[in-house]
Design a protein around this motif. Structure first.
Motif, PDB file in Angstrom:
ATOM      1  N   UNK A  36       0.862  -1.183   0.000  1.00 53.38           N
ATOM      2  CA  UNK A  36       0.000   0.000   0.000  1.00 53.38           C
ATOM      3  C   UNK A  36       0.898   1.232   0.000  1.00 53.38           C
ATOM      4  N   UNK A  37       0.389   2.333  -0.538  1.00 56.60           N
ATOM      5  CA  UNK A  37       1.180   3.578  -0.569  1.00 56.60           C
ATOM      6  C   UNK A  37       0.413   4.655   0.185  1.00 56.60           C
ATOM      7  N   UNK A  38       1.110   5.418   1.004  1.00 61.27           N
ATOM      8  CA  UNK A  38       0.447   6.464   1.797  1.00 61.27           C
ATOM      9  C   UNK A  38       1.175   7.789   1.621  1.00 61.27           C
ATOM     10  N   UNK A  39       0.426   8.788   1.111  1.00 60.48           N
ATOM     11  CA  UNK A  39       1.014  10.115   0.893  1.00 60.48           C
ATOM     12  C   UNK A  39       1.361  10.807   2.208  1.00 60.48           C
ATOM     13  N   UNK A  40       0.508  10.612   3.216  1.00 64.75           N
ATOM     14  CA  UNK A  40       0.719  11.311   4.487  1.00 64.75           C
ATOM     15  C   UNK A  40       0.244  10.448   5.658  1.00 64.75           C
ATOM     16  N   UNK A  41       0.350  11.028   6.861  1.00 68.41           N
ATOM     17  CA  UNK A  41       0.006  10.291   8.072  1.00 68.41           C
ATOM     18  C   UNK A  41      -1.457   9.840   8.044  1.00 68.41           C
ATOM     19  N   UNK A  42      -2.329  10.733   7.627  1.00 69.78           N
ATOM     20  CA  UNK A  42      -3.753  10.430   7.649  1.00 69.78           C
ATOM     21  C   UNK A  42      -4.075   9.228   6.763  1.00 69.78           C
ATOM     22  N   UNK A  43      -3.472   9.230   5.573  1.00 71.36           N
ATOM     23  CA  UNK A  43      -3.726   8.136   4.634  1.00 71.36           C
ATOM     24  C   UNK A  43      -3.163   6.815   5.178  1.00 71.36           C
ATOM     25  N   UNK A  44      -1.965   6.874   5.758  1.00 68.93           N
ATOM     26  CA  UNK A  44      -1.360   5.663   6.319  1.00 68.93           C
ATOM     27  C   UNK A  44      -2.231   5.111   7.444  1.00 68.93           C
ATOM     28  N   UNK A  45      -2.684   5.989   8.323  1.00 75.66           N
ATOM     29  CA  UNK A  45      -3.525   5.553   9.442  1.00 75.66           C
ATOM     30  C   UNK A  45      -4.832   4.935   8.939  1.00 75.66           C
ATOM     31  N   UNK A  46      -5.408   5.555   7.906  1.00 77.18           N
ATOM     32  CA  UNK A  46      -6.657   5.025   7.362  1.00 77.18           C
ATOM     33  C   UNK A  46      -6.451   3.612   6.807  1.00 77.18           C
ATOM     34  N   UNK A  47      -5.342   3.431   6.094  1.00 75.66           N
ATOM     35  CA  UNK A  47      -5.052   2.106   5.514  1.00 75.66           C
ATOM     36  C   UNK A  47      -4.934   1.062   6.628  1.00 75.66           C
ATOM     37  N   UNK A  48      -4.163   1.400   7.686  1.00 75.86           N
ATOM     38  CA  UNK A  48      -3.943   0.432   8.765  1.00 75.86           C
ATOM     39  C   UNK A  48      -5.259   0.131   9.492  1.00 75.86           C
ATOM     40  N   UNK A  49      -6.016   1.181   9.803  1.00 78.16           N
ATOM     41  CA  UNK A  49      -7.292   0.984  10.506  1.00 78.16           C
ATOM     42  C   UNK A  49      -8.207   0.070   9.679  1.00 78.16           C
ATOM     43  N   UNK A  50      -8.300   0.315   8.366  1.00 73.54           N
ATOM     44  CA  UNK A  50      -9.154  -0.522   7.511  1.00 73.54           C
ATOM     45  C   UNK A  50      -8.683  -1.973   7.487  1.00 73.54           C
ATOM     46  N   UNK A  51      -7.363  -2.165   7.428  1.00 73.60           N
ATOM     47  CA  UNK A  51      -6.831  -3.532   7.402  1.00 73.60           C
ATOM     48  C   UNK A  51      -7.146  -4.268   8.707  1.00 73.60           C
ATOM     49  N   UNK A  52      -7.007  -3.559   9.837  1.00 75.43           N
ATOM     50  CA  UNK A  52      -7.291  -4.209  11.128  1.00 75.43           C
ATOM     51  C   UNK A  52      -8.780  -4.526  11.212  1.00 75.43           C
ATOM     52  N   UNK A  53      -9.603  -3.558  10.809  1.00 77.51           N
ATOM     53  CA  UNK A  53     -11.053  -3.779  10.854  1.00 77.51           C
ATOM     54  C   UNK A  53     -11.452  -4.998  10.034  1.00 77.51           C
ATOM     55  N   UNK A  54     -10.818  -5.166   8.883  1.00 82.99           N
ATOM     56  CA  UNK A  54     -11.160  -6.288   7.998  1.00 82.99           C
ATOM     57  C   UNK A  54     -10.889  -7.634   8.665  1.00 82.99           C
ATOM     58  N   UNK A  55      -9.962  -7.663   9.635  1.00 81.73           N
ATOM     59  CA  UNK A  55      -9.678  -8.927  10.319  1.00 81.73           C
ATOM     60  C   UNK A  55     -10.701  -9.205  11.427  1.00 81.73           C
ATOM     61  N   UNK A  56     -11.475  -8.172  11.807  1.00 83.38           N
ATOM     62  CA  UNK A  56     -12.450  -8.344  12.878  1.00 83.38           C
ATOM     63  C   UNK A  56     -11.836  -8.205  14.263  1.00 83.38           C
ATOM     64  N   UNK A  57     -10.533  -7.956  14.344  1.00 87.00           N
ATOM     65  CA  UNK A  57      -9.876  -7.847  15.653  1.00 87.00           C
ATOM     66  C   UNK A  57     -10.045  -6.442  16.212  1.00 87.00           C
ATOM     67  N   UNK A  58     -10.139  -6.347  17.552  1.00 87.85           N
ATOM     68  CA  UNK A  58     -10.248  -5.016  18.160  1.00 87.85           C
ATOM     69  C   UNK A  58      -8.974  -4.641  18.906  1.00 87.85           C
ATOM     70  N   UNK A  59      -7.894  -5.361  18.611  1.00 87.68           N
ATOM     71  CA  UNK A  59      -6.605  -5.018  19.228  1.00 87.68           C
ATOM     72  C   UNK A  59      -5.448  -5.422  18.315  1.00 87.68           C
ATOM     73  N   UNK A  60      -4.318  -4.731  18.483  1.00 86.13           N
ATOM     74  CA  UNK A  60      -3.097  -5.115  17.771  1.00 86.13           C
ATOM     75  C   UNK A  60      -1.935  -5.088  18.753  1.00 86.13           C
TER      76      UNK A  60
END
Lengths: 487, 210
Positions: A91-115
């Motif tokens: 994945x490519x992230x232009x800035x902090x916001x985009x990177x955080x969004x990518x990570x949050x979406x990936x974690x959500x997709x796993x159904x986990x509420x912790x990392x």
């Protein structure tokens, strides 16, 4: 040029001298820092001294990073190709916001509420933990020092040992007070013995490791020609995170790329000796995409820009991107040793932070304007840097930029402009000199204590009185006839 | 424009002044110390591994089983995990010792947590740094096996020990998962005081076979 946005945590940070004054008043912290930096300086000197060809290694390290940085698009595309071929998703992230969004979406997709998290400067920089929290996902720091910082609701103050500002008694109190609120409590009879504190952390974190389904890491190196990611660590928390969960998400700054696997022959000598002062750190993990039947089967890599492309634009300044975050420059810096890391207003403290922060974020805020001056330019940081970043030269260059940007507004800039105008024509210079000798005659034997607008400078200095006669006037008086021919 | 395209285009603009081609620096220089001789390399390796407070035993090939058993007894291990590819003679003497031998039949992390020790082979050793590199072949097992149990008994043949870091890097296959181990896990996060044993195996026994 797209700069990094200063996060809320550091927005409105006072300029360095002001923040430093508060830090200097904290004697406990100063004692902790002096002890820690002196210890680690000694260890580093010992193991660097063992390597006869250290200077050659430094040159090779700088060359490897420069090769990658000068051709960054090429090596990033190669890295992406190799990672993808080995089953990882890039994945490519232009800035902090985009990177955080990518990570949050990936974690959500796993159904986990912790990392579970491996210590990572990049995720601190983008404030990923805060973003995860806002999304209802708990992020557990697993490095001992990061755990101390997280449980203490504190901020890191050193790249390598982020809780360096805390002593054992403080750590014991934090563990007793906080561990039970987020998991397995610390034993009631906990002492401030470091071994007992480490044991408490082992037990507290083990239940988190064993149940974790998602881990987030950074990477020390990303090898373009193989797609290998490298994490260098000491405690084994990194191995736990990189091995046990099903999903692994690594946030990697674009400047972490190394051209070839063979470059590790250089870097794995430079980094541990510069960083912890060991011949080799206890554990290093290398993984190349997905390894079938071994470790995470869902592997993601987020390549992060967040101001790095803007730093790369500057022909001189781009060498700061060679930084491998060893923290050797912090430990040798007389300024850092006294002020600690918090005064730098960023996750990157010390000499490299004084350079990187204004580069990444620009020099518009009071803290970033003041950072290039947070140095005596003694040069110890350059000598210690394993990839030969000329930090003093970069600081001087940044000072020029800060002054240029303030042009017309500071008394210094105004007086320089007036001086330039005066020197531009000999008649103006002579008129000014006549005026100053008049002042000199008026002052007589008294001295000049202050000049309006330069109060701070003249507080500790007397201004030399103007002479009663200038050289030009003396020359005209004694060699009057030659004056026209000479001008 | 996608983030990928935009970042790559920013980076191309940023490096527009560069006129060299990728790879212009030439071959990666190999900077390391040459081995003064196999025995000196081996001695340095043993010395540096021991310096990390790992325990080091040197033995002949037919003594590995005894060395492994002694290490397990020292650490009071009762359950030993043995990856499938491990030489059977290494665990042979354990048959009547009371130490239970288990195999990796897809053990979960929780199950691994109940195991005291693991015995493995290794890929390469580095003398100047006292490092052992695992490449997780069948005689070493997947990564979790050498991570969760509290004791790791690691057997390395003398001919697997190289002198310096670049020699090891040249021998490794980057396509495999790799774990570099230099002593037991450690932390210096509390007042720079070194504490051995945080999350990885707290006891590391290295058996050098020659």
């Amino acid at each position: 040029m797209t700069l990094q946005t200063t996060s809320h945590t550091f927005l409105g940070m006072p300029p360095f001298p002001e923040a430093a004054r508060a830090a200097l008043a904290n004697t406990q912290q100063r004692r902790n820092l002096a002890h820690a930096t002196a210890t680690i300086r000694g260890k580093r000197a010992l193991v660097v001294g063992e390597v006869e060809r250290w200077e050659e290694l430094r040159v090779a390290g700088a060359d490897a990073k420069d090769e990658a940085l000068h051709h960054l698009p090429h090596y990033l595309e190669q890295l992406e190709e190799n990672l993808t071929a080995r089953g990882a998703t890039v994945h490519w992230a232009r800035d902090a916001e985009e990177a955080n969004r990518i990570v949050v979406d990936l974690v959500r997709a796993t159904g986990s509420d912790e990392v579970v998290k491996v210590k990572s400067m990049a995720t601190q920089e983008i404030e990923l933990n805060e973003a995860l929290e806002a999304a209802g996902i708990s992020a557990w720091e697993t490095d001992l020092a990061e755990l101390i910082v997280q449980l203490g609701h504190d901020r890191p103050s050193h790249i390598l040992v982020p809780a360096i500002h805390r002593n054992r008694a403080e750590i014991r109190e934090i563990f007793l007070r906080e561990m039970g609120t987020v998991g397995r409590a610390a034993p009631e009879d906990l002492t401030s013995e470091p071994a007992r504190l480490a044991e408490a952390a082992r037990l507290h974190l083990r239940e988190k490791f064993l149940r974790a389904r998602v881990a987030v890491s950074g990477a020390n190196f990303a090898i373009a020609d193989t797609g290998t990611l490298v994490v260098v660590e000491s405690e084994g928390n990194g191995r736990m995170c990189l091995t046990l969960p099903q999903t692994l998400i690594s946030v990697v700054g674009v400047e972490k790329v190394l051209p070839t696997f063979a470059d590790l022959g250089t870097m794995m000598q430079l980094l541990p000796r510069s960083s912890t002062g060991e011949r080799m750190n206890p554990y290093t993990s290398m993984w190349t995409g997905v390894h079938e039947g071994d470790g995470p089967q869902d592997v993601h890599v987020v390549l992060l820009d967040n101001g790095r492309s803007a730093v790369l634009e500057d022909e001189l300044g781009r060498q700061a991107l060679r930084c491998i975050r060893c923290s050797a420059c912090l430990n040798v810096c007389p300024v850092y040793e006294r002020t600690g890391g918090h005064a730098y207003g960023s996750v990157y403290p010390g000499p490299i932070g004084a350079v990187l922060n204004p580069q990444l974020r620009g020099t518009s805020s009071p803290i970033d304007k003041s950072l290039p001056y947070a140095s005596s330019l003694c040069g110890a940081c350059f000598e210690a840097c394993p990839v030969r970043i000329d930090i003093p030269a970069l600081l001087v260059d940044l000072r020029t930029k800060v002054v240029d940007e303030a042009s017309g507004r500071s008394p210094e800039a105004a007086s320089m402009r007036a001086t330039a105008w005066m020197f531009g024509d000999h008649r103006r210079l002579e008129a000014a000199q006549r005026a100053s000798t008049l002042a000199g005659r008026l002052l007589g034997g008294r001295s000049l204590r202050s000049i309006p607008g330069l109060g701070a400078w003249t507080q500790a200095r007397d201004v030399p009185n103007p002479p009663r006669e200038t050289f030009r006037q003396w020359w005209a008086r004694t060699h009057g006839d030659d004056e026209e021919a000479g001008s | 424009m996608s983030a990928r395209e935009e970042i790559l285009s920013r980076l191309r603009t940023a490096t527009a002044d560069i006129i060299t081609q990728p790879g212009a620096r030439g071959e990666v220089p190999v900077i390391g110390v040459a081995s003064p001789g196999p025995e000196q390399t081996l001695e340095l390796f043993a010395e540096n591994v021991a310096d990390y407070r790992a325990s080091v035993t040197r033995c002949r090939p037919d003594e590995v089983g005894q060395a492994v058993a002694a290490a397990l007894v020292r650490a009071r291990a009762h359950v030993l995990l043995v990856p499938d590819g491990v030489d059977a003679t290494w665990v042979e003497p354990l048959r009547d010792s009371g130490i239970r031998v288990v195999r990796d039949e897809g053990l979960t992390a929780d199950q691994l947590d109940g195991i005291d020790a693991v015995v493995t082979a290794s890929r390469v050793g580095i003398a100047t740094t006292g490092t052992i590199v695992l490449d997780h072949a069948d005689d070493q097992g997947r990564r979790a096996l050498t991570l969760v149990p509290d004791q790791h008994v690691c057997v390395i043949r003398a001919d697997q020990v190289v002198h310096d870091v670049p020699d090891a890097v040249a021998m490794l296959d980057p396509v495999r998962a790799l774990t570099w181990i230099s002593g037991p896990s450690a932390t210096s996060d509390i007042e720079l005081d070194r504490v051995e044993g945080v999350h990885g195996p707290r006891t590391l026994d290295v058996v050098i076979v020659s």
